[in-house]
Every structure is written in C-alpha cells, then in structure tokens.
Design a protein around this motif. Sequence first.
Motif, PDB file in Angstrom:
ATOM      1  N   LEU A 122       0.837  -1.196   0.000  1.00  0.00           N
ATOM      2  CA  LEU A 122       0.000   0.000   0.000  1.00  0.00           C
ATOM      3  C   LEU A 122       0.874   1.250   0.000  1.00  0.00           C
ATOM      4  O   LEU A 122       0.632   2.191  -0.756  1.00  0.00           O
ATOM      5  N   LEU A 123       1.906   1.214   0.819  1.00  0.00           N
ATOM      6  CA  LEU A 123       2.772   2.390   0.899  1.00  0.00           C
ATOM      7  C   LEU A 123       3.432   2.658  -0.438  1.00  0.00           C
ATOM      8  O   LEU A 123       3.506   3.806  -0.888  1.00  0.00           O
ATOM      9  N   SER A 124       3.892   1.601  -1.093  1.00  0.00           N
ATOM     10  CA  SER A 124       4.611   1.863  -2.332  1.00  0.00           C
ATOM     11  C   SER A 124       3.638   2.299  -3.435  1.00  0.00           C
ATOM     12  O   SER A 124       3.972   3.157  -4.254  1.00  0.00           O
ATOM     13  N   GLN A 142       0.884   3.948  -2.903  1.00  0.00           N
ATOM     14  CA  GLN A 142       0.499   5.325  -2.585  1.00  0.00           C
ATOM     15  C   GLN A 142       1.607   6.292  -2.981  1.00  0.00           C
ATOM     16  O   GLN A 142       1.341   7.367  -3.522  1.00  0.00           O
ATOM     17  N   ALA A 143       2.834   5.878  -2.742  1.00  0.00           N
ATOM     18  CA  ALA A 143       3.941   6.754  -3.097  1.00  0.00           C
ATOM     19  C   ALA A 143       3.952   7.005  -4.600  1.00  0.00           C
ATOM     20  O   ALA A 143       4.222   8.114  -5.051  1.00  0.00           O
ATOM     21  N   GLN A 144       3.620   5.956  -5.368  1.00  0.00           N
ATOM     22  CA  GLN A 144       3.643   6.144  -6.817  1.00  0.00           C
ATOM     23  C   GLN A 144       2.496   6.994  -7.303  1.00  0.00           C
ATOM     24  O   GLN A 144       2.578   7.642  -8.333  1.00  0.00           O
ATOM     25  N   ARG A 145       1.413   6.949  -6.571  1.00  0.00           N
ATOM     26  CA  ARG A 145       0.251   7.717  -7.022  1.00  0.00           C
ATOM     27  C   ARG A 145       0.324   9.176  -6.608  1.00  0.00           C
ATOM     28  O   ARG A 145      -0.530   9.965  -7.014  1.00  0.00           O
ATOM     29  N   GLU A 146       1.313   9.498  -5.803  1.00  0.00           N
ATOM     30  CA  GLU A 146       1.441  10.896  -5.375  1.00  0.00           C
ATOM     31  C   GLU A 146       1.488  11.807  -6.600  1.00  0.00           C
ATOM     32  O   GLU A 146       2.254  11.560  -7.532  1.00  0.00           O
TER      33      GLU A 146
END
Lengths: 83, 528, 375, 408
Positions: free
Chosen positions: B345-347, B349-353
């Motif tokens: 999830l974190l990765s 989310q980071a990409q969708r920033e």
Amino acid sequence: MLKNRMIRVVTFTFTMIFSGLLLMIALIDMFIWQQSFYQCVSKLFALDEGANEGYVIATAAAGFIYSIASDYRIRKKKRSQQS
Amino acid sequence: MGLADFLFNRRKHKNNNKITAEELFQQENISKKYYKSLDKNIKQIQELFEHSFDFTVDKIKLGDTDACVCYLGTMLSKDTLTNKVLNSLHPQNDHPKPKDINSIRDNYFPTVSYEYADTFHTVVWNVLNGYAVIMVDGQGKALSLEIGNIEKRAITEPSTQTIIRGPKEAFTEDINTNISLIRKRIRNPHLKFESFYVGRDTKTHLVIGYMSTITNADILEEVKKRIEKIDIGGVLDSGNIEELISDKSFTPFPLIFNTERPDSICGHIMEGKVALILDGSPFVLTVPSVLTDFFESSEDYYQPFLMSSFVRLIRYMSFMIALVLPSLYVALSTFHQELMPTQLLLSIQAQREGVPFPAVIEIFVMELTFEIMREAGVRMPRAVGQTVSIVGALVIGQAAVEAGLVSNVLVIIVAFTAIASFVSPIYNFSISTRLLRFILILFSAIFGLYGVLLFLIVMVIHLVSLRSFGVPYLAAVAPFNIKEQDDIFVRFPIWANRKRPSYLYPESPMKKKGKNIPSPPPARGGGK
Amino acid sequence: MSKKLVENISLWQLAVLMFTFEIGSVAVVGVGTDTKQDAWIAVGVATVLGAGLVWFYVYLLKQLPGRNLFEMITFCFGKWLGKIIGLLYVYYFLYISARVLRDFCELITSVIFENTPIEVISITMVGICAYMLYLGLEVFGRTGEVFIPYVFTFIILIGLAILFSGEFQMKNLLPILGDGLGPILKHVFPRLLTFPFGELVTFMVIIPYVSHFAKAAKVSVFTVLISGFIIIYGTVIEIASLGARQMERTVFPLLSAAREISLLEFIERVDLVIVFVVMFGIITKVSVFLFGGLKGLEHIMNIPYRYLVFPVSMIIGYIAIQISANNAEHIEEGIRFIPLYMHIPFQIIIPILMAPLLIWKVKKQKRRSDANGSR
Amino acid sequence: MKKRLLFLLCAASVILTGCWDSIELNDIAIVTGMAIDPGKEKKYRLTVGYVNPAQYSKQNPAHGAPVSIMTLEGNSLPEISAKMNVGVSRRLIFSHTRALYINEKVAKEDGVSHFLDSLERSPQFRNDFNILITKNNSASDFAMINDPVERVPSLKVQKSIKSLLKSWGGDPRVRLTDFIDAIIAEGRSPVASTVVIDGDPEKGQNAESNMEVKAPARIMLDGLAVFKKDKLIGYLSLDDTRNYLWTQKLESTMISIPCEEDGDKNNPLYFDIVITNNKSEMKTYYKGNQPQLELNIFSEASINSMQCQKDLSSKEIYTELEKRSDKQIKNMITETIKKVQNDFGVDIFGFGEALNRQHYKKAKKVLGHWNEEFSRADVDVNVKIALRRSGTRNKSFISELPKKDVED
C-alpha cells in the motif's frame, strides 16, 4: 382459467404480500417489545429523515408499477388469445 | 483430388437436398423457360447479364447448326476453357459434328464433369457458378461443363491462430479448398457435407459438415432449421451467419466457435459437432459450442498432456486476470486500502502521489487509450502499425508516467491485462473480456469489491442461462459431469480420454474401445 | 437437448444448493455461540437431528411423488384450509428470506462499507436473486454448481490458513462438556435444530423437481451430514482461533477468525474471501426462500411465478430494511421470537400434523383407484 | 424492454449518487503508529504518526521526514482521530496501524479498557498491531523517533519485535484480542510489552538523525508490563519476559549456562545452548486445599558455544550438560513465577485457565478469587532439555589447549 377470477392478479398478490408482511412485522414487534399495535404500525410508516429509505421505497414502488404492468400484459395476452 | 471429392459429394447432395435453381430464383424476376431456339436463349441471357463485362457468349458453328458457349470469364480458368472446350468445338477440328447434345458430350468432352440444364434458371445458375454452358440450337437442354476454377489464394499459415507444433494450414476463402482440407483429414464416407444457399441476393454457398455416425440427429435438425430460417439480403462472411443462427445475440460471449484451422475443425467434427463452411470466408464455424471450447487450442492435443494441462490452466487464469485485474486495482485502491499489505500500500500510494485523476478515471483513460491503440494497430497498414505500437508504448506509456499523469503501477496493470487478454486462442472471445472489463471497472468504482463480486455473480448467472443449440453453455461444469472433466480444465492423456462429450449427446459415445496405455515391453530375460 | 426445458435439477445440484444453503448464514452469524467451547458438539448433535428431520421431509414428499409442499398441503387439508395454511407458509418463507438478507446487509455495512446505505446493498442483492429466479430453477442450480468449488475450497483453506498462522489453539476447545450435556441440549432445541437445519423445510418445494426423485432422500440426508460436518469444522476454527469468550462477543465470528490469518507476510487481510463465501451463501439462501414463497403464490394464485418474481423480490428488499430498526432488535427477534413461534410450527408441528393425514389420504386414494381399476 | 428500462433507471440512480465509501489513495494518510498520553485538559492526548508517501517513494527518495505526526486532545479515541483533520490534510486510515504506544501513566491511573473497546469495535483496526507500554518518556515521543534502516518508526518496532521473537524471545506475543481476552478472563491476567527510548528523543526526531551512523535515539524493548484487570501494576525485566514466554510458547532462544554450578565466581565459564523446539505444558490441581502449579517443559536444543573444556564427543558429557541446563532453566523460571506471585499476585501465565480446562468443577469454585489462590500456590517446574547436536565441531579447540592456559 383466469377468466372468472380477479383480473388484476399480480397487483392483488403484490398488495397482499406487501401488507401481510408489514402486518407480520408489526405483530412481531408488538409481541416482543410489548408495544401497542398503533405504535408498531406508525413505526413502520415513519420515514426516518436522513436515512436512505427512499431507495427501498422507490424499489417497492417500482415493484408495484411492474405488477400493474404485468397485469396489463396478461390481460392483453388473454384478449389476443380469446379473439 | 479434393475437387473430385467435392463434385462427387455435391452432386449427391443436390439430389438429397433437392435444392434446385428454380427454388433459388423463384423470387427473382427471371423467366424460367429454356427455349429450343438458340437465338431466343441468347437474347434472354444477354439481357440478363447486360452490363457484365466478364460475361461472354461465343457463337460457334457445329457443322451447320448454330451453337454458343457462354460463361463468366472471371469465374473460370480461360486456359482450360480454350484448350478443352473451344478448341475441340472449333470448326477446323475434324471430328464428326453431331447435333444431339448428349452425343456432343460423349464425343467431345468424355472427361469433363458436366450437368444438363433444361431450364433457363439452371443455365443462369451454372453460369454464375463458373460453368461453361453450351447451348445448341434446337435442343431442349443445355450442357454445362465444369471447367475448373480460376487461381485461388494458396493455402497459407493461419494468421489469427498460430501454433508452434501442429499443422500449419489455414482455410482459405474458397469453399472447395476448405472442404478438401477437411476431407483430407477425415477420410470417412460418414463425413457428410450438405449444401445450402443463403442470402436472398447473394446466394452464398453454405455447407454444413458433420459425421453422420456421431452427430446427434436433434442437433443436426436444429442447425438445418436455423439455416433455413435465415432470411437476409446478403451474407458476406461466416460472421453474419454466426449472428443469425446463434441462440441469443444479447450477450457478450460468442455462442458459436470459429476457427481458421482445419485440424481444429476436424477435432470438433469428430466430437459430434456440426461445422458450417461459408463460401468466401476463411473462418469456419462449429456448433454447438461451449465456453470451454474457447480455452482449447488444437495444439493442446499435440503437446505432452502435462504441459498442455498447465497451459490450459494458465489460460483460464489469464482470462480471469484480463477480466478483473483493473477493477481489482480500483476496488483495492479506492475502497479497501486495509486489504493490501502495508508495504504494498505504501509503495502504491507513493507512486500515485501527484497523479491528478481519481483511480477510476486514470484506469479508464489508460484502458481506453490502449483499446484505441490496439484498434489502430489492426486497421493501419502494416508498415505504419509498427510505428503506432512504438509511439504507443514509448510516448503514451513512458511519457505519461514521467509527466505524472498516470502512476507506474497502473501502466503495469493495463499492460498485463492487455497481454492476458490475448491468451485466449479464439480472438472473439477475448473481445468479450474487453467489453466486460469496462463494465466491471464501473461496478468496482461504485461498490468496490462488493461490486466486483456482484458483477461476477451476475455474469455467471448469465453464463449458465446461455445455451448454444440447446446445449448449456457451461456444459460439463454446470451441469456438472465428473466424467467430462478429463478434457476441460486439464487434459488427460489421450488414452485416458475415451468418451466424447456427453452434452453433445453423440450417437456413438465412445471414442475407442479398450485402453491402450503405452507400456514398456516386458524386460528381456537377462543372461540366459 | 432431447428433453425440452422441463424445470429439473439434478441430484448433484440439489446437494450443492442444500450445502450452500446450510453454510450460508452460518458463515455470517455463527451458531451455537451460547454453548461456548462446546458449540461444535451442539452442532454435531443438531446435525444428526437435522438429518432425521430432512429424512422426514423427503419421506412426506415420497408419499405424493412430483408434488411440492403446497400441493401436498392442499391435498391434506382441502382447498380452502390448504390455501390458508399455504399462504401462511408463503409469509413465513418470505419473512425469513428478508431476515437472511438483512443479516448480510448488516455484515456488509458494519464491516466493509460504513458509509454506504444499507438499502443499496439490500436492493442489489435481492436484484441478483430475482434475476436468477426469473431465469428459472435450472439456472439457479447451475449457478450453484459453478460456485460450489470456490465456496468449499475457501472454507477449507481458511481453516488451514488459520492453522498455519499459528492462531489455532486446540486448548481453547477445553474443557469438553464441562457443564454436561444439559445446556447443549437446551441450545440444540429449539435454536440449533431450527436454524440452520430445520430451515430445510423450504426444500420441500424444490425436491419434487429433482430428476432422480427416488434418490433424493439419501442425497439430502448425506448433504446435511456433510454440511453439518463443515459447520462443525467452521465452529472449531472459530473457537480455536478466537476463544470461546471472544466468539460470544463477536457479531460475525468467522470473519473475525479470518482476520487472524497471516501467512508469508503477504496473505493476510483475507476478509474478502469470507465475504465471497458469505455472499454466495446468502444469495442461495434468499433465493431458496424466495422460490419457496413464489411457488406457493403460484399454487395459490394460479399464475406462473415468473410474473411475480420482480414485484415480490422488490418487497423483500423493502421488508429487509423495515424488519427492524437496528441490529440489536434484529438479533433479539432472531433469538427470542423466530425459533419458538415461527420455526417450530412451520418446520416441525405442521409437517408432523400433516404426516398421518397424508398417509391416510394416500391410502384411501389408492384403495379407490384400485377399486376403479378392478371395476 | 420496459423491464430493462426500469432496471437502467434504478441503476442510473444508484450510479449517480454512488461511491459512498470510496476514497482516493491521494486523499488518505496511512497511520502506522498511535500514542496515547494523559491529556492536560481532556482525558487523552492522542498522537498519530502517518506516512508521508512522497518521502516513502522509491524512485526519488527525498530526504525529508518519512513520517509526520499530529497531536490532539480529547475524551475518546474515535473522537480525537476523527477530529485530526483540523491539522491533517488527508483522511486518516487506521487499518495499517502497527504500534499502539500507551503512556504508563494512562495505563496505571485510568486503565486501558476505556479506549480498547473502540479499537476492538472498529472494523478498521486489525488484530495485528503491537500494544506497547512506554516507560519514562511520553508516548508521543515514541511515535516520532526515526530509525536509519526502517523509514517508518512504527514498522521498525514491529519488525524488531518479530525478529526478537524468532531469535531470543522477549515479547509476550500479545495482540489486541488476546489482551482483551485476558482482561475479562478469570484465570489469566494481561501483560504487554514495554519500550523505552535509548538516547535523546529530541534529536531522534530530526530527519537528519538518519544520516548518523550511531542513531541518537533508539526505541528499545524493555520487558513486560503486568496488568491487574486493565490497570498497570508493575514491570518485569527482559529476562523475566523470556522466562514468561517459556511458559507460553517460545519459538527459539539462546541461553548461556555456567559450566559448573559453583565454579569460579570471578571468571565464570559458560556454554550456550540454542533452543530450537519447545513445548510447555501447564498443570494446575489441588492437593487438599493447596493449589499446585506444575509446569512441564520439554525443549530440544543444540550447543552453540563452549567456554569450558568438555569433550562433546562423549555421551556422558551431553547428559551432564543436559542436567546442568535443566537445573538452570528450572531455577530461572521458578524464580520468575515466584516473583510474579509475590510482587504482583496476578496470574499472568494462565494457570487458572489450565485449571479450568483440567478440573472444571473445582475451577468454578475458585476462579472468582483466583489471584489469591495463585499467590499462595506451590510451584513445581520440570524442565527436560534434550541436547541434540553441537554445531559443526564436536570437541572444542579449547579442550586441546593445556589446561593451565585456560585457567589463567
């Protein structure tokens, strides 16, 4: 077969089931919570403001319209068979 | 050899089916009568074929009798015509000159296949079919000679269903070639080909092929009934037929199997299905078809069974992936973040920033872009198609990510989905997943995973309610039949697969008698 | 192919439907939680009794082959009384189907979608059921066949996953029968016997449409035993992973148990799988009850049930919301009222009353037809 | 056709108003750690640490702080967490919480049950976060201490606990449900891990602290917090925690045991055994009116190091060492149990539950006042260590040395 019977069979059934089930719920509520019949019925018909009861009421109404429509269809079919 | 076979059959079936030119032309405004007078006939036929550049009437003299040869120059081989017909009829030729049409045939053309036409309809029909029709003055019938067709496209490798191991022939547009391709593989007198003509205006030749000893009579009857019901102006490809005879057209799933591989068609015929071959279409249909047919490649039967079972499972899996992966992404990322492992999830989310669109829009746009690119790639001239794919992959994929318009994960998902959707061996089955995918994305955007499940359940309900020529579309899975499972999700070795699918109600259910499990020879006695 | 569209289901389909029916709402609400760590014993006892009950139902059906519950009731009680009792059954079936639907809606709204209106869940679910029933019993049976492998494997896998996650503690099952059999039996009758086993009375409407009717009894009893076994399995998982104390407090035990799964640091958070199992179970259950009600209406009102599918299911969607104001009321009704005053009369008393009447009437009819035949 | 139209209308109405629960990834903040302190004005002060995704990105790791925190006061957790958006731009998602730090003051004075209920009830919270009692510093400090290896502090704590459990054992493996279960149970009292900060928490909050080789502040596990019902009553050391775990479920541990019981006090010699497989069995019964606690432990172990001169190729030496270990471990565990009995008087081991399982009728009578019964019970620990192997060497090279050299 349906000739001498009520013409609006589906609508009749719909109303019968609908009111019957509501009555049943009211009776059960009466039995369990020891409330008066009037209280229970009014609880059923009280619209909770803000709740989305509109959806189900709309669907139930759609069911009612559908039943009228299918009655109409049955009658049309029967007429075309008779003629 | 194929040609002779075909002729043999067709003549036979002409009798069987009693399809005559009269029936075909009964609605047209063409006179029926064949006159004894040659002039009247010539006039009649010339009027009919007016404005056709390729229609020719060669007037000749047989002794002192007038005669003529009429034909469509484009429908037959001119060389053969000149060599076989015109030269032998040439006045310089010092054969005796009989006037009777029967003796003309006996004397001049003892080796050429022929037909007598005693009505004008038949004459027209024969001309249309590429015959050279000889009309002689004073005779009550004409002689139609089959000259042999013009050059056709050579048999090539299949372009839509390629395989690695197995025959590399594909059907062509010519029906005779196609039939010969089938006959070459099934040398059996019980292999029947019945012919029909469909299309009010086009009168396209449609042949159904089946094994009379295997195919269920009810199914056959149903097929014929539906073909006879076809009433349409023009039939140009088997795709038209498919739509006209399938049980239900309001469904995204193809209810009729099509292929351009003769071996695959033969396999189906041997199972008890009926093949529909339309003239002018390299795609042959088989009915009834079930869902699992669309996951089977004919190569499955040529490769070792363990491998092909595995590959087949991969196909089912990729079908599911192609169907649900994008919507799963939407559902998980916008509804059920709690269902993803934390690191993932974190990765993500980071990409969708910094991506400006909601996930649904993002995936919708990307899927749509991909569909457009795919469509463009198919329609474009080959040379440009390459460019399109390069532009698509590089510019749209790479640049969009770098510009921050879409996230990396999403490109991976779209690409993977696209690749997975190509795995189905039959092209028009993968089309259905393309369509359903979009609806599924919508559902998942509204209800998350609940919506995905909702849609899948509705889809299954729809699937089980489908029938193809009376056979349940999900046959062998639902209604479940444990004995059929040897060739559905996995393929058992050929020696273990002894029965034909029972949902086709074959007339002879067993493929073979006894088991012939291969086994090593008994060990030779050592020493002595 | 040769048989033209007779609404028939195979024995296997019957078994599949019964199985999903049984485990459907059990997977949502859990059973026997009052008996703490002995819940599985209670389920076992109830399974055996339930199998007997089902055998009795099929035995009744066998007296009048090819006729369903409602036709049997009219046969026994005469036209008018039969119609009234039939109508009561219709109300019973529809009411229960609304209750089952509400169970599921509660699950979805309290676990997955906190903001989504419960009404939408109810409408969509009942919409699916209506669509399926509109397409007929055959489609219903086949849909079950498609999903049963998933339902079955998921349930088994959840147990195994909990086992391998190390959350499975056998000692939670101890002490066995600490308080003796008393409380268990008290719980088995009426609650466990009537839910989920007694509810199979609805299948008296479906079993007559099975193609090999003669074997129906054997198959149904067998299915009940198997599903009882799976329910025991599920209950053991719940107790062993959550502990009896916690299981008593959770609203949706199996879901909570599945939340304990953590395998390979990746396969965790698999609640979704449970929701899938539950969802299909609920669809089956709602549809079976709905079908029972519709068939009853078909018999009473004399019109094909397809005309009624949509209107009646819309009512179910409405009633499922109206049935109670909140979750507590819903559960309380389910414990205090339903088993005693609805399940017992309809599942046990009426069939038992019907049995002697039925046997007597069938004999009479046979004698008469024999006499006619000899004449 | 009419039917389809109707259906479409319904569907359209749903679609137009739909998407109730959807939220974009860009609009959520993933909370990984929560810290509860006593509030100044209101009941609690809650600090949440949520991940800053841009910093967590792998492509362009910026050197900002990977986690951001927010503190707010309020009377209940749900209220505070819902109110957090007064300062946080995104909606907080609690489903990935990895650590819950509870200030010891809160645990001592108010008890923990007031907020545990909301955690258990909420569908967002899972059963996979660690409950940690913070010693000395305020809980909010823990939520923000950076770690050079793991970018997200709370993930670090959880990973560290997991690794510790695999290698040594020092965390009671208590999750939310176990904790709550123990609170309401009559035959068991809850425990939780404690953590302390080693270093200067002020410095540890800086993102630059990750640049340093020696982290200026570190979160360290520090044994066990013992609860009576839901109130904290005391602490056990890390070694006691391991002993506690021995009675529950020990995955693996390493223990050094003196070679001689009464050897040289100034220069004791040790051998290390690694426990690879462990099974413990609790038995509780009554001898007359006296409760008896019996603990039978069987462990498989292998020798990892040897400081004394023993020939490990002989079977007798194995037996001797086994006996030494048995005794040592037995003493350790007995000591811990005694300590709990005397200092706290609560049954954190679950002997009461064992009684309930084994002697249900007796348990019914005594479980109501089990903690008193537990304190006066006799303890009997039986340990059986089975040494299986000794690494890749049998004889230690030390035994080849002349004895003198070793002793010097």
